[in-house]
Every structure is written in structure tokens, then in C-alpha cells.
Design a protein around this motif. Structure first.
Motif, mmCIF file in Angstrom:
data_model
loop_
_atom_site.group_PDB
_atom_site.id
_atom_site.type_symbol
_atom_site.label_atom_id
_atom_site.label_comp_id
_atom_site.label_asym_id
_atom_site.label_seq_id
_atom_site.Cartn_x
_atom_site.Cartn_y
_atom_site.Cartn_z
ATOM 1 N N HIS B 24 10.445 60.784 34.934
ATOM 2 C CA HIS B 24 11.307 59.640 34.996
ATOM 3 C C HIS B 24 12.253 59.559 33.679
ATOM 4 N N ASP B 26 13.992 57.313 32.866
ATOM 5 C CA ASP B 26 13.873 56.437 32.010
ATOM 6 C C ASP B 26 12.279 55.710 30.862
ATOM 7 N N GLN B 318 7.569 52.259 41.284
ATOM 8 C CA GLN B 318 9.251 52.123 42.163
ATOM 9 C C GLN B 318 9.181 50.204 41.844
ATOM 10 N N ASN B 321 10.413 50.134 38.159
ATOM 11 C CA ASN B 321 11.651 50.501 38.263
ATOM 12 C C ASN B 321 12.043 48.368 38.135
ATOM 13 N N LEU B 326 15.725 48.478 36.445
ATOM 14 C CA LEU B 326 16.215 49.670 36.009
ATOM 15 C C LEU B 326 16.602 49.934 37.905
ATOM 16 N N ASN B 327 17.460 50.730 38.468
ATOM 17 C CA ASN B 327 17.088 50.523 39.891
ATOM 18 C C ASN B 327 16.210 51.322 40.844
ATOM 19 N N SER B 329 14.622 53.286 42.977
ATOM 20 C CA SER B 329 14.207 54.774 43.188
ATOM 21 C C SER B 329 14.595 56.060 41.730
ATOM 22 N N THR B 330 14.975 54.773 40.725
ATOM 23 C CA THR B 330 14.994 55.899 39.507
ATOM 24 C C THR B 330 13.337 56.362 39.436
ATOM 25 N N GLY B 331 13.434 58.173 39.639
ATOM 26 C CA GLY B 331 12.422 58.871 39.199
ATOM 27 C C GLY B 331 11.322 58.968 40.342
ATOM 28 N N ASP B 333 13.741 59.631 43.837
ATOM 29 C CA ASP B 333 14.441 60.242 44.385
ATOM 30 C C ASP B 333 14.285 61.361 44.640
#
Lengths: 339, 339, 339, 339
Positions: B24, B26, B318, B321, B326-327, B329-331, B333
Motif C-alpha cells: 500500500h 500510503d 477499502q 482508505n 484516500l482514494n 482503491s489505493t493499494g 487496484d
């Protein structure tokens, strides 16, 4: 009618004995013991036997029970505690544990981690692989029923060794369904761990190593160096062994074919085939075996069987038939599922 | 960088959290606890994480550890013991146990067999199914991460209920891989017992029943009568749910299709398809869902997901995030294995 | 001795017929046909039958063959082409295809996509589910042997319908081993596609839907709305159905229990149990059935069987036994593998 | 950004390439061909790639397509037809078929049954096993990507041969998941035939025999006699090889351990471990390898990998990284599923 009892009847091997014996025309099942399920109806614990076995589990065999034959489906260590008194009572015994397989008490102690407590039984016991030692079995009172791996690998290698076609160094790569590991929960047979994998275990130190070596050496007439690696397959029933050995000089494919045909030509329970297959044997007492001559003058000997039948309970009953002078296939003459 | 810890990191859910978090961008994984493996290197216990996680298991979280985020992969009962102090320290928490899912303490006591010890947390916790409750999750400090069955069945039924297309009585026939049952040995997941079968369990009394009912009723705006039967499949990873409901009068196939497209049109992690399939989702955070209008005016809603990712660890990330802005789907996708 | 032949003997159903018939005490297997394997020894194609079946495959039944009984293990469409001439010769027939199951030629045409060519046979054929229609079967000359799904689901729902305990709307979620899909290669049964998954197929349009509805409606005495979803399991043998219906008002668990016991109390081949299980039935002609009263006044009726035995070949032989006045269980009195 | 295309993108290997490439930071996927699915959206055929690959299948590569790199996931025979023109256009190629693996055209003709049509390519191609031949790969324009069996067995035997610790006679007993057999339907991968079994195939005559022998002999510096038996496992993804060789005199366990550590100490993708395991590698580009010294002075070398990743697509990308001067692990730095 031969009166029989099963000691340790709620494990996979014990219940497989019951499954076959309940339809045996000449052996009547009189008692089944299980400490864990003592007092319960057998068919409540093993629903598939409903309508076939109308007994309750006893905690122990009755002291004065009128049995002609006892199958010990007990763990090693437990068998040798109870068998001497059965022998004294004149009861014939088939032991499905490892306790009586290795004739030598020192070898037993080395591999099983304890001293043997029935040296007389150990001396008298006959190793119950009928296709190799039929005549001895007929005269025996105590049978050491072979392990599943030794059965499958010995039957597939014996023709080569008996006919002197290979060097005395064999490699056995063995694969077993999980029922061979028994009913006790273990990390090895936890489905998330084994269900999408093939898992080697006890590489180089499985207790079946000295047993296989003993059988093969006896067939060969001399020491056979034996390498054996068991793997757990993600299937429930069935075993396959792939074994490798160097052919001696000038041995032809015909020589090999003849050796298999000669050894198993009249056999009810060993089927020689180009390509052994587990499904052809599942549910039956048949071992399929065959070979391929691979490059580098190496013969690949293959074997397939149902680890709970020819690898355990079926073979035990085959041995019992022989001990009591019955036709070897009595109660065992049913085909495998095929699919 | 958000500093995170995992409590209970050696179970399947905990190690799946580590598997995803280690990549991930972030969130940095600062600590993993495991009483059982305390002191051992994570990558010795979980070899697949070699080169990805360079931590040792701690027995407990450090009292003064500088964490922004804690994932509790602890059993129910244990989570509610440790979460209040984390909340007091201002740490955001995603709890993967069942402790905070049922908002009502009486319902909790009924289904989990003990009194809830963190009523304040129970009141404040947000149910972490982002596709249904995204805005609440963004503002939450404590997330009750959904069960795998509730995720799969709720996502496949929500469009129908939200659009008012079906009656308020649903039947959910659910099938799960064995990893959903966790690392603890059990008769249910003993390979010889489950490896060639499909095994229903806890029929009519599984703890996910009130959870599913709660979610569906919230989406519907009224009570939804919920029948739920879980079955264990002889696969390791993956879940499938087949759900049934009566369509209201005059509902067309187009109406149903529109409801799914509307609800999941912009969704990163719910894929509407004619035929959901487990392999398409395995290894990914995707839930596939779709429907068929069957005879008798019945809609069959299907869902498939990876029980350890979208059904547990992936969804937890999810949620994290979202909580941290965060977006979503970060980490996360990455596509499923497909085969 | 009843002289029997199998038409279409090299498929899974045909070879299962041979597997059981070769041990039947009152039926002798005189011929097996297979266009594909014509001229080959049966036991070379089906090695598990070695020593049990000493026949070669014929391409067709002999015109003047002296048969009392023919089992048609032919595909639908083929059966109705050959059966009229068998009937004219006075041979009793058990047809394992779908050709004679739906009494109504229009229904047949709708679901099988062609006009029926033997209206007389279609009219005279008896649906061979012995536990429901035993008396008719005894008098029949032509048996339409039920599909595997209809057998498993009808047997598990019949007690509820017969006793009038449920509403006339049932949902059947069915799961089958892959051998049910037959020997023909297909994407659905390609191992990489199905081996780690559960795959619904023909949702809402499987040919067994009208068949199940026909049986259930006959038992109920009125139309039963029937929803049926088949799924392919990653196992070879075995079937499980989980069915759902609303209990009528004031029906108690005892009422339900009594209905099952009453219907199957004396039955040899239907076993009422708390928890049906595939392994208990595999290899045997037994169907296990049982129920749970779930929340929302819903009864969950479960069934398990071996799709090739009680779901096909075993039931065909059970029907033949009845037609010829034999004891229903002749040649079928062996237990399931259990594990 | 390196512009890449996949020829033959709808098979298991081709779609695995797409699955990994779609996340590669330095390679952009510009085209995928599939005659069978020509014109269809990739993500409709391979739903798991939805949101990751936004291309349609082309029937062929564009004549004037601006590609730096082409992966040929075509069958053998087809690859050598299309590769010469790619090479002329200055495009670097990784061929995943067997066409360029055996440097010798006569050996090719013997094992592949046809004359090689690109002798220049055959001469120039570099065998792409990076852990053994990394420096050559860096300079190559055409890579013959290894077979899955040769990868797994060579990596597990190479340390022993390279350090001269064993005799030049090795036995490889190999087990593969069914995805290795590809998408084409076959009796071998029909689920009812293979789903409860382990199936040896092409014993003694599999095309990977000369390939393995070539690699091992090169590492050893002399001919290595090679016996190889492949078996099909009832799992979808994953491969395991168990290999056997005689240790030379006086070789100690420490010597063997050192040989593995020395060869793979700095390796990103080969993990030395006591007990290799398929689940630790599935989904990743890792090969696990390890050994046990068994009785009879025999070393058992084991290897596990994901046949579609390190055994095919992942290794192809690893090779491409090397050819283009990227870090070897670019786009491949994700851990296996573990469970």
C-alpha cells in the motif's frame, strides 16, 4: 460362520472393515469397540452402515466374548498391549497397526520410539501381503497387515525385483489421499492448508521406509536400498506410487512385461495395466500396477489402489479369508467405482 | 504515511491484511501481533511475505506505539476488550470481528452469547460496507468490517431492495471456501470429511443471519425477512451466494438491470455481470454480482468474491482508505487471478 | 435369470449400470452396446470391470437378441427412436434419458426442442421414482427413469407436500458433482474452469425444471411453483439439494418430522437424518434427506445422493427389480463408502 | 514506456501476461491478439481484467504496429512462423512456446515432429531462465521462455549440479495443476476423469525431457541423465517437483545448504526454504526450493511455483525486464496468496 470383532471401529479403517464385513457371507461381525463412541449405535455414528450393522459400540472387547477372529484397527502401541491375551485365547488376529510389521524389535524401537512389549507375537506374526506371502499367511495366527504405502509400492516393484531385472536401489515417490492420515485433526489435513496443494511430509523419515525396505529386500533376496517420499494429495480416497529403478543390462521391455504377468497372472486383486488409475480401484480391493521404460534405462513402476481397502481393511479381510481357508476373494468380489 | 498495526496477524485474515498492506503506497505497516508466534519473524511464519514484511510478531500492541490506524483481526470477544483504549488514544480502528456489527447490545448478546462490554463503541461504530454506506464510513473512527457472507449476499440483493423491486422475504443459499472457517482445526474442515462433499452447517442459526437482516432491512427501509444457509465448499478461497426473491408485480428485466447498473455503475469493486464467477475475483477486492429472472416471477441474484479480500482484509483496507480520505482503491487496484 | 442388455454402455451411466448389474443375483447382463467402442472388450474400456464383465461392446442390439429387459443409457432423442421396437418385442425397458419423463408431448417439445416420435410410449411410460410411485412401477413395461436433480429434490420435498405442510412455492438450490454432466468434453467441466469454483448453469432454464414441477405437483395434488438452480461442484460424484418453502400456519417441527418418518419409515433407500451428507451415500443407492426449521417460518429440506447410483443407474435397477417382481433391493444392498 | 503486444492473448498464458502487464510501470500493453475472440473487448472475455485492460482483441498484430516488445503466447509451430518478421522489424520477442528452447534443430524435429523453419532465430535465441542465465538474457533479442516443468525442476536441481555435489543421473517426479494443460478441452483435463485422482501422462516421452536435460547439462558442464515423469494434480494453479539424486561421497548437509544459499542468496524470485509449498507461491513470480537428505545417501530436491507466473507469464516479464535494462522485479514485486 466365523465370529469376528473389530477393536477401534470408529476410525476410518475400522469403519471400512465394518463396511465390508457386513456383507461377508462367511464372517459375522459380532462386536465393534470404540472408547469415544461407547454405547452409541454404530449406524448413528456411521450413517452409511444403517441397515447393515445393528450393533452398539462397546468400550472394550468382552473378556469372554466368543470370537474366532479379531481385527485390531487400533493405533500402534495399543495393538501390542491387547493382542497377547487374544492370542492366548486362541483367537486369530489381523493387526492393522504398525506394531507387528517390522520383525526386529530394535528396528521397531528405532522407528516407533518405544520398546516392543510382545516379542513372541512380533516373532510369530506374518506380514500380510497375500500376493507375495500367501502360503505363510494361510498358516498364520497373527497377521501384521501392511501399511498402505508399502502395499502399493511393493506390489508395483516386486515383479522387477523378484525377476532380478533391476538394481537394488529404488526410489518411490508416493501420493496419498487424506483419509490415509486418519480421523485425528492435524495441520497437515486442515482443508485450507492442503486443499489446493500437494504436500510432502516426513521426507526421509516416514515409518513406512523400513517396512518397504524389509518387503522389497525379502522379495529380492538381498538388501534393497529404498528411498521413499510420501505426499498428501487433495483427494480423500486413493493412493498412487511412482517408483524408479535402473534396469540391469540387456533387460528388454518384454522381460519386464513377462515379470509382471508371471507374478500377477492369476491374481484376483492385482491388475496389470498400461496406466494404473486411482478411480478404477476406489471402493475395491484391487491394486493396479504397470510400468513404462523411460529414457536412461530407467523403469517407472506405477501403482494405484484405494488406501482404505487394498491399503487397509480390504487386505485385512483378504488375509482373514486365507487364514480361515476361505476363498481369498470371499466378500471382496466387487468392482471399483470406475469414476 | 499512515502508520498502521495489525492485531492478530497470524490468522488467515491477519496475514491477508499484511499481504495487501505491504504494497500500500500510503499506509505503512508498523507492527503485527500474534501471541502464538510472538518473537518470530513474520516472514518465517508466512513465507509468502518474505521480502515484503520485515517485522517480528509482537505479543501485544505497544502501549505507547505511534499508530494512526489499527486493524483488529482478533476473534469476537477479544476485539471489544482492546478497542476502547485504542479509541481513547485517538487511533482509528477497523475491527474484522463480529463485535461491532450488530448495533443493538441485546441482539449481540443473543447471537454471541455474552454481554457487550463497549456500549459506546457499539453505538459509534459504522458498518463498513462502502458500496452501501460510503459517506458514513468517511466520517467514522471505528469500523465494523462486515462478515464475508453479509458482504456477498447484501451486495447482490441491495439493488433489488433499494429500488423496491422485490418482496421483503429473501432466501440466501451461500457457499464458502474453507479458508473462511479460519486456521483453527475443526471436524468441519478436516479434509477427509469435507474434501469430496458440500457441507451445510449452522443451518438456521449462523451469526451472519442477524447481520444480513440488519443490512438488507436498512437498504430496504423496512424489515426484510431473511433466510440464510451457509455451506462449506471443497475449495480454499472464494465464496458464492445464490439468493432468491419474488419480484413485485410488473417488474421487468430492464427494471432489474437498471437497478444493478444504477447502484454499481461507478463502483470500482462491484462488477455487474451475467454470470458471477469465483475465479474472476480470487486475489482481488472485487465482488461480481448479477441476476437471472427465473420462472415463477422469481429473481435469482448471484454474488461471487474472494472471502479473504472483499470478504475480509481487502474491504477493511477499502474502509481505511475512506476513513483517511484516500482514494478508495489505493493499494487495492489489482485484478483477480482469473483462472 | 432375467436377461438384460444396456444400450449406450460406455458413458458414465452405462458403465455404472454394468458395475451394479455384474453382481446382481437375478439379472444377467447379456449385451452392452457402444458405437464408439464397438468390438472392444468392455473391461479394456472400463478396467474396473475386469473379472466382472466378460463381454465386448456391440454397435447395436441384436435384432433377434433374447432380452427380457433393456436399459437405455442413450441421449435424449436417441431413446425414443429405439424404444418402440423394443416394446413391440415385449421387452421391458428402463430409459435413463429424458425422453419419457414429461408425459405431455407439448411440454417435451418445448423443453427438448423437438417433436416426440413415440406418443404411445410417452403415454404408457411410468415415472420411475419408486418411493413415490411404487405400485405403478410394478405394473409398468416402460420406465422413465428420473433425472438426478428431480430424484434428490423430489425425495426431500415430497413429505412436506404430501402432508400439506408447506405452501405451493418451493426453491431448490442444487449442487452436483461433475460426473452428472457426462463424458462429453465441455467448457463447463474443463478442470481449470471448474476445479476451484462452484458454477451455476442453465439458471432458470434447465430441463429438470418441468420434471421436478411435474413430480412435486403430482405429490401435492395441485400445481407447485418450482424454482430450481443447478450448480456444478468441484467433486466428481455426489449431489446435494437445499430446498426452501414456507411452512403453513401452525405447523410444528414434530409435524414435519412425522411427515418424513411416515413417508420413508419402511424405505430401504431413503434415510431420514438430521444432516444429509454426500459421502454417506456415495457408491450406494441411498438418498439421505432431512430438514431444519429456519427463521421466518421457513423449512430447509436437504437431500444427498450419489448422482450415478440413486440418481441414475441404481434407481434404474431398483425400478427393474419392481417391474420383475423381485425384492426392490436385490443387487443393491450395499452401503455407501462413508468416507 | 516500452510498447508491448501479446500474440495469443486469450489462452491462460496470454491472459496471465495481460494480468501482470496491466500493472507494469514501464511496459504499456498496446495490443492483444486472439483469432477466436477477434473484435471482442478483452475485459468481456476475461472479466477479471475489467478496469485494467481497455483493448479489443485483434486478429493479428498490425503490420506497422509500433511495438518494442512482443510476447508470443502462441502454440509451438505457430511461434516460429511469426517471429522472424518481428525480429526483422527490430522488435524484441519473448516466445512462450517450445519453438526456440532446444537449440538443436534435429532435437527439435525429433520431439516436436516437424522441421524448424527459423534456424537463425533458433541459433540466436537465449533460454530465459534468469537465475541461471541472467547475463545472456540481458543481451538477447529473442528469448525462449522456459517450460513450467523445466523451470521448477532446474531451479531446484541447479545448486546441486553447479556445485558438483551429485551424480549425473537425476529423477524428477513432477506434479502440475491443470491450468498448465491449457484452455483446450481434453480427456486428461475433463473434471470427472481427473478431479479425484492424480494422473501421470506422457511418461518417458514428454517434450520437457530434452529441455530439462539441456538446462541441467549446461549447469553441470556435462551430460546429466534425466528421468522425468509429469503428473496432473486435481488443482488448478501450482506445480511441485520432487527430484532425486545420489550425493557424491563425503558431501555433507552443510555443503548442500551452502550450494542453495550461494546460488539463490541474492535472488528476488527463488526462495530457499525447508519445505517448499505451492500456496506460498500462487499468484507470485516466486519459486520455492529446498532439500532433504534422505537415507541411502540420496538428496530429495523440491520445488514449488505458480505454473502460470514463474512457470510462464511472470518469468516472461522478468526476461523482458532484463532485456530492456529494467530492474528484474519491475511489475513483479507482489507476494503470493499464501493461502
Amino acid at each position: 460362520m466365523i465370529k469376528a470383532a473389530i477393536v477401534g471401529g470408529s476410525g476410518y479403517t475400522g469403519s471400512e472393515l465394518a463396511r465390508i464385513l457386513c456383507r461377508h457371507p462367511d464372517i459375522s461381525l459380532e462386536a465393534i469397540t470404540s472408547r469415544q463412541n461407547c454405547g452409541m449405535k454404530v449406524c448413528n455414528v456411521l450413517p452409511s452402515l444403517n441397515g447393515f450393522v445393528d450393533l452398539c459400540f462397546d468400550s472394550n472387547l468382552k473378556e469372554n466374548g466368543d470370537y474366532d477372529l479379531v481385527f485390531c484397527a487400533t493405533p500402534h502401541g495399543a495393538s501390542m498391549e491387547i493382542i497377547p491375551s487374544l492370542m492366548e485365547r486362541g483367537i486369530k488376529v489381523v493387526d492393522l497397526s504398525g506394531d507387528y510389521r517390522l520383525g526386529d524389535p530394535q528396528l521397531y524401537e528405532k522407528w516407533y520410539g518405544r520398546a516392543h512389549v510382545d516379542l513372541r507375537g512380533l516373532h510369530d506374526a506374518v506380514y500380510g501381503l497375500p500376493e507375495l506371502f500367501r502360503e505363510e499367511i494361510r498358516k498364520a495366527s497373527l497377521i501384521a497387515n501392511p501399511g498402505c504405502y508399502p502395499t502399493c509400492s511393493s506390489l508395483s516393484l516386486a515383479p522387477l525385483l523378484s525377476a532380478g531385472l533391476i538394481d537394488n536401489y529404488v526410489i518411490i515417490d508416493a501420493k496419498s489421499g487424506t483419509s490415509g492420515a486418519g480421523q485425528e485433526l492435524s495441520k497437515l489435513t486442515h482443508h485450507p492448508a492442503c486443499g489446493s496443494s500437494i504436500t510432502p511430509y516426513k521426507v526421509g523419515n516416514h515409518r513406512h521406509i523400513p517396512e518397504i525396505k524389509m518387503v522389497l529386500s525379502r522379495v529380492y533376496g538381498n538388501e534393497v536400498k529404498t528411498v521413499f517420499t510420501p505426499h498428501l494429495l487433495p483427494i480423500v480416497r486413493g493412493m498412487f506410487t511412482t517408483s524408479y529403478a535402473q534396469l540391469k543390462d540387456n533387460v528388454t521391455e518384454d522381460d519386464v512385461k513377462s515379470a509382471y504377468d508371471k507374478m500377477y497372472g492369476g491374481s484376483k486383486f492385482v491388475r496389470v495395466t498400461n496406466m494404473p488409475s486411482i478411480p478404477s480401484t476406489v471402493g475395491s480391493n484391487v491394486c493396479e500396477t504397470g510400468f513404462v521404460i523411460a529414457p536412461e534405462n530407467t523403469v517407472v513402476a506405477m501403482g494405484a489402489l484405494d488406501n482404505l481397502v487394498k491399503g487397509a481393511a480390504g487386505q485385512a479381510i483378504q488375509n482373514a479369508n486365507l487364514m480361515f481357508g476361505l476363498n481369498e476373494s470371499t466378500g471382496l468380489d466387487f468392482p471399483g467405482l470406475g469414476v
